[in-house]
Design a protein around this motif. Sequence first.
Motif, PDB file in Angstrom:
ATOM      1  N   GLU A  16       0.849  -1.190   0.000  1.00 33.65           N
ATOM      2  CA  GLU A  16       0.000   0.000   0.000  1.00 33.65           C
ATOM      3  C   GLU A  16       0.885   1.241   0.000  1.00 33.65           C
ATOM      4  N   ILE A  17       0.599   2.137  -0.919  1.00 29.21           N
ATOM      5  CA  ILE A  17       1.424   3.336  -1.135  1.00 29.21           C
ATOM      6  C   ILE A  17       0.553   4.576  -1.088  1.00 29.21           C
ATOM      7  N   GLU A  18       1.107   5.628  -0.482  1.00 29.85           N
ATOM      8  CA  GLU A  18       0.458   6.938  -0.541  1.00 29.85           C
ATOM      9  C   GLU A  18       1.345   7.864  -1.364  1.00 29.85           C
ATOM     10  N   VAL A  19       0.705   8.617  -2.242  1.00 29.73           N
ATOM     11  CA  VAL A  19       1.386   9.612  -3.077  1.00 29.73           C
ATOM     12  C   VAL A  19       0.807  10.968  -2.705  1.00 29.73           C
ATOM     13  N   ARG A  20       1.693  11.915  -2.409  1.00 30.06           N
ATOM     14  CA  ARG A  20       1.280  13.285  -2.094  1.00 30.06           C
ATOM     15  C   ARG A  20       1.940  14.218  -3.110  1.00 30.06           C
ATOM     16  N   TYR A  21       1.152  15.175  -3.584  1.00 32.36           N
ATOM     17  CA  TYR A  21       1.624  16.062  -4.650  1.00 32.36           C
ATOM     18  C   TYR A  21       1.012  17.435  -4.459  1.00 32.36           C
ATOM     19  N   CYS A  22       1.823  18.481  -4.655  1.00 29.53           N
ATOM     20  CA  CYS A  22       1.339  19.852  -4.469  1.00 29.53           C
ATOM     21  C   CYS A  22       1.694  20.700  -5.694  1.00 29.53           C
ATOM     22  N   PRO A  23       0.840  20.687  -6.731  1.00 32.26           N
ATOM     23  CA  PRO A  23       1.154  21.435  -7.944  1.00 32.26           C
ATOM     24  C   PRO A  23       1.147  22.948  -7.758  1.00 32.26           C
ATOM     25  N   TRP A  25       2.721  24.565  -5.508  1.00 33.83           N
ATOM     26  CA  TRP A  25       3.925  24.964  -4.759  1.00 33.83           C
ATOM     27  C   TRP A  25       4.619  26.136  -5.443  1.00 33.83           C
ATOM     28  N   SER A  26       4.804  26.043  -6.748  1.00 39.01           N
ATOM     29  CA  SER A  26       5.356  27.147  -7.537  1.00 39.01           C
ATOM     30  C   SER A  26       4.826  26.998  -8.960  1.00 39.01           C
ATOM     31  N   THR A  27       5.181  27.898  -9.822  1.00 37.66           N
ATOM     32  CA  THR A  27       4.668  27.842 -11.181  1.00 37.66           C
ATOM     33  C   THR A  27       5.361  26.765 -12.014  1.00 37.66           C
ATOM     34  N   CYS A  28       6.535  26.328 -11.602  1.00 41.60           N
ATOM     35  CA  CYS A  28       7.285  25.345 -12.392  1.00 41.60           C
ATOM     36  C   CYS A  28       7.481  24.001 -11.694  1.00 41.60           C
ATOM     37  N   PHE A  29       7.801  24.047 -10.410  1.00 41.66           N
ATOM     38  CA  PHE A  29       8.158  22.820  -9.694  1.00 41.66           C
ATOM     39  C   PHE A  29       7.165  22.519  -8.588  1.00 41.66           C
ATOM     40  N   ALA A  30       7.009  21.215  -8.312  1.00 42.49           N
ATOM     41  CA  ALA A  30       6.082  20.787  -7.273  1.00 42.49           C
ATOM     42  C   ALA A  30       6.680  19.608  -6.510  1.00 42.49           C
ATOM     43  N   PRO A  31       6.463  19.557  -5.194  1.00 42.08           N
ATOM     44  CA  PRO A  31       6.930  18.403  -4.432  1.00 42.08           C
ATOM     45  C   PRO A  31       6.045  17.191  -4.688  1.00 42.08           C
ATOM     46  N   LEU A  32       6.691  16.052  -4.793  1.00 44.07           N
ATOM     47  CA  LEU A  32       6.019  14.772  -4.989  1.00 44.07           C
ATOM     48  C   LEU A  32       6.597  13.817  -3.955  1.00 44.07           C
ATOM     49  N   GLU A  33       5.742  13.263  -3.110  1.00 42.80           N
ATOM     50  CA  GLU A  33       6.188  12.347  -2.067  1.00 42.80           C
ATOM     51  C   GLU A  33       5.581  10.978  -2.313  1.00 42.80           C
ATOM     52  N   ILE A  34       6.397   9.950  -2.118  1.00 42.64           N
ATOM     53  CA  ILE A  34       5.965   8.565  -2.255  1.00 42.64           C
ATOM     54  C   ILE A  34       6.272   7.890  -0.930  1.00 42.64           C
ATOM     55  N   PRO A  43      11.434   0.196  -5.281  1.00 45.73           N
ATOM     56  CA  PRO A  43      12.529   0.332  -6.248  1.00 45.73           C
ATOM     57  C   PRO A  43      13.185   1.716  -6.257  1.00 45.73           C
ATOM     58  N   VAL A  44      12.475   2.734  -5.788  1.00 40.80           N
ATOM     59  CA  VAL A  44      13.025   4.097  -5.817  1.00 40.80           C
ATOM     60  C   VAL A  44      13.515   4.558  -4.439  1.00 40.80           C
ATOM     61  N   THR A  45      13.392   3.697  -3.413  1.00 36.80           N
ATOM     62  CA  THR A  45      13.822   4.073  -2.072  1.00 36.80           C
ATOM     63  C   THR A  45      14.013   2.841  -1.190  1.00 36.80           C
ATOM     64  N   ASP A  46      15.081   2.821  -0.444  1.00 35.41           N
ATOM     65  CA  ASP A  46      15.342   1.721   0.489  1.00 35.41           C
ATOM     66  C   ASP A  46      14.583   1.878   1.794  1.00 35.41           C
ATOM     67  N   THR A  47      14.082   3.084   2.064  1.00 40.00           N
ATOM     68  CA  THR A  47      13.411   3.345   3.340  1.00 40.00           C
ATOM     69  C   THR A  47      11.888   3.320   3.251  1.00 40.00           C
ATOM     70  N   GLY A  48      11.357   3.246   2.046  1.00 41.16           N
ATOM     71  CA  GLY A  48       9.909   3.286   1.869  1.00 41.16           C
ATOM     72  C   GLY A  48       9.365   4.688   1.743  1.00 41.16           C
ATOM     73  N   TYR A  49      10.240   5.697   1.742  1.00 42.19           N
ATOM     74  CA  TYR A  49       9.809   7.091   1.589  1.00 42.19           C
ATOM     75  C   TYR A  49      10.756   7.792   0.627  1.00 42.19           C
ATOM     76  N   ARG A  50      10.174   8.596  -0.264  1.00 44.93           N
ATOM     77  CA  ARG A  50      10.986   9.377  -1.197  1.00 44.93           C
ATOM     78  C   ARG A  50      10.275  10.682  -1.482  1.00 44.93           C
ATOM     79  N   SER A  51      11.009  11.765  -1.473  1.00 45.92           N
ATOM     80  CA  SER A  51      10.474  13.080  -1.795  1.00 45.92           C
ATOM     81  C   SER A  51      11.339  13.685  -2.896  1.00 45.92           C
ATOM     82  N   VAL A  52      10.688  14.174  -3.939  1.00 46.30           N
ATOM     83  CA  VAL A  52      11.392  14.805  -5.048  1.00 46.30           C
ATOM     84  C   VAL A  52      10.616  16.049  -5.475  1.00 46.30           C
TER      85      VAL A  52
END
Length: 74
Positions: A16-23, A25-34, A43-52
């Motif tokens: 089970e995964i939660e995805v959080r996204y805030c478009p 945040w700015s006009t170009c970039f947005a935080p995306l959390e998995i 596959p994208v994180t060894d800890t089960g959490y990733r923010s980009v």
Amino acid sequence: MERRYQHFRTEWCGIEIEVRYCPAWSTCFAPLEIESLCRTPLPVTDTGYRSVYTQVATVERLGGPLRLVEDWLD
């Protein structure tokens, strides 16, 4: 400007995964959390959490935050 996160839940390979996204945040970039809700490595994180930070236009072009994350995990 109000910065509200969009929240999505999905299951990927039985995890089970939660995805959080805030478009807004700015006009170009947005935080995306998995986050694996049980902190199982993904596959994208060894800890089960990733923010980009990602480009809003790219997220939209790829079908939205949930679709982007599912494709990234696959």
